[in-house]
Enzyme design. Structure first.
Site, PDB file in Angstrom:
ATOM      1  CE  LYS A  71      -4.597   0.551   0.438  1.00  0.00           C
ATOM      2  NZ  LYS A  71      -5.816   0.015  -0.602  1.00  0.00           N
ATOM      3  CG  ASP A  99      -6.568   3.481  -1.247  1.00  0.00           C
ATOM      4  OD1 ASP A  99      -7.736   2.446  -1.224  1.00  0.00           O
ATOM      5  OD2 ASP A  99      -7.358   4.312  -0.640  1.00  0.00           O
TER       6      ASP A  99
HETATM    7  N1  GLU Z   1      -7.287  -0.053  -3.479  1.00  0.00           N
HETATM    8  C1  GLU Z   1      -7.582  -1.149  -2.945  1.00  0.00           C
HETATM    9  C2  GLU Z   1      -8.054  -2.125  -2.787  1.00  0.00           C
HETATM   10  O1  GLU Z   1      -8.098  -1.416  -1.072  1.00  0.00           O
HETATM   11  C3  GLU Z   1      -7.304  -1.937  -4.781  1.00  0.00           C
HETATM   12  C4  GLU Z   1      -5.830  -1.683  -5.047  1.00  0.00           C
HETATM   13  C5  GLU Z   1      -5.140  -2.448  -5.965  1.00  0.00           C
HETATM   14  O2  GLU Z   1      -6.222  -2.727  -6.699  1.00  0.00           O
HETATM   15  O3  GLU Z   1      -4.215  -2.674  -6.601  1.00  0.00           O
HETATM   16  O4  GLU Z   1      -8.360  -2.806  -2.411  1.00  0.00           O
END
Ligand code: GLU
Length: 460
Positions: free
Chosen positions: A140, A180
């Protein structure tokens, strides 16, 4: 008999002590990171029966290892605003756990972003990604940049500066960021362009959530919201219920909320409310999705403007109030800890039947307990919002095969993945006599998948 009982008690005490001692160390090492500690505690809370039954996780030091990110990168993001003033933000990328595949997870641009938020998100992502059954590890990232009120040029310059540094740590086989909160199609475009420029090669799978014209997957934009509704629908079906004619409230008004509303409406629900960080809309006739999409996706404005088009609807200041609206199904899709114990009690008093999390950790620990104690069907985010990252992994598959799939194929895969996540959470809960507890089920199913692979790969 007495001896067996004694042995069982001993196993139980050993596991309990082990969990407590690892948690104490986590607390000591991360004393100023409340969200991260909350996320760790939430997982640990479900693991006691797993460790009692499988001492191998203790013997292999899994908990000590799983709570420590493999790598945490923190960096300066300098940029120049429209007035010529130099600004500096703080950027992060946590590469939390790469056991199951390249680190995978979104980037968040929001003023609240700090090490604690990024670590909680990366930790959650590790288990969420494991639940999808795809070959993706957990990561993340983000920055404490506030896109609100910034010009197009400022957003682009900031985003480029962010990628100039991030580019050193990512790649389609290394770490694959996506969007996100605060990072959507526009930002992904700038991020991809800058990566291509500084890396000097076209690595289509370095980011997901890309535009359809340059390697994106059909259905990715809708995936988190649709996936949430597929998951909740499965949970309802098991109890002989459905979305049909149900009153639903969806907090937030970003990408996840919009497509959760769209699918819930398609399934026959009446969605009467949504929100942003300033307040919420109550439209007893049902939220008009065209207006909402136009406001958020085209104009990038606040939802308070919804009432200009629909004067019968009400706009109320303060987003917390949304949980006071009586509903059958609540879908928190805004942000962490947006639904507290008091809100949970109000929802229960108003007869809520199911709660499905579209956001990451939107429900506080005490609020989740309220749902569990009152037999509300409660779907934790790491299971129910996994649709977004699942379709991201499908985008990676399309990028590496250089073949784009039709929407029907992506959507069918998404549905299959969400049903599988639901089933494996149910089965994991059942195998520990915790039937109906999807929180424990999802935590256990995600944890065992990662932990088993960690053991096989050795102490690294
Ligand atoms: N931000 C999204 C999540 O919390 C998607 C992450 C992604 O597609 O890599 O899962």
């Amino acid at each position: 008999m007495a001896m067996i009982m004694e042995m069982e008690t001993h196993k139980f005490q050993t596991a309990k002590k082990y969990i407590e001692s690892v948690y104490d160390t986590v607390k000591e090492r991360n004393a100023n990171e409340p969200e991260f500690l909350q996320a760790v505690q939430e997982i640990f809370h479900s693991l006691l029966p797993v460790l009692v039954k499988n001492p191998k996780y203790m013997e292999n030091g899994i908990l000590e290892r799983i709570v420590e990110p493999e790598r945490m990168i923190s960096f300066r993001v300098p940029w120049v605003d429209d007035k010529g003033k130099v600004r500096v933000n703080r950027g992060f990328r946590v590469q939390f756990n790469g056991t199951l595949g390249p680190y995978k997870g979104g980037l968040r641009f929001h003023p609240s972003v700090n090490a604690s938020i990024i670590k909680f998100l990366g930790f959650e992502q590790t288990f969420k990604n494991a639940l999808t059954g795809q070959a993706i590890g957990g990561g993340k990232g983000g920055a404490d940049f506030d896109p609100k009120g910034k010009s197009e040029g400022e957003v682009m310059r900031f985003t480029q500066s962010f990628m100039t540094e991030l580019s050193k740590y990512i790649g389609s086989g290394i770490d694959v960021p996506a969007g996100d909160i605060g990072v959507g199609a526009r930002e992904i475009g700038y991020l991809f362009g800058q990566y291509r420029k500084v890396a000097g090669h076209y690595d289509a799978g370095v980011l997901t959530g890309k535009g359809i014209g340059y390697g994106g997957s059909l259905g990715r934009t809708e995936a988190t919201g649709y996936g949430l509704v597929y998951f909740v629908d499965e949970m309802l079906k098991d109890k002989g219920m459905s979305f049909e004619d149900k009153t639903v409230i969806v907090s937030g008004s970003g990408n996840v909320s919009i497509y959760a509303i769209e699918k819930a409406q398609e399934y026959g629900a009446k969605v009467v409310a949504c929100s942003d960080s300033n307040g919420y809309i109550y439209d007893e006739k049902g939220i008009c999705l065209d207006t909402l999409k136009h406001l958020k996706e085209v104009e990038r404005s606040r939802i308070s403007e919804y009432v200009n088009e629909h004067p019968h609807a009400k706009y109320i200041e303060g987003s917390d109030g949304i949980w006071t609206i009586p509903c059958d199904i609540a879908l928190p899709c805004a942000t962490q800890n947006e639904l507290n114990e008091k809100a949970a009690k109000t929802l229960v008093a108003n007869g809520v039947k199911a709660v499905g999390e579209g956001a990451n950790m939107p429900t506080t620990h005490n609020a989740a307990e309220v749902f569990l104690q009152n037999d509300v069907l409660y779907a934790p985010g790491k299971a129910s919002n996994a649709g977004g990252v699942a379709v991201s992994a499908l985008e990676m598959a399309q990028n590496s095969s250089r073949i784009a799939w039709p929407l029907e194929k992506v959507d069918a895969e998404l549905k299959k993945i969400m049903v599988n996540i639901y089933r494996s959470s149910v089965e994991a809960a059942e195998s520990y006599d915790l039937s109906g507890n999807f929180v424990a089920g999802a935590n256990i199913a995600g944890f065992t998948k990662v932990a088993d692979a960690m053991i096989v790969q050795g102490v690294i």
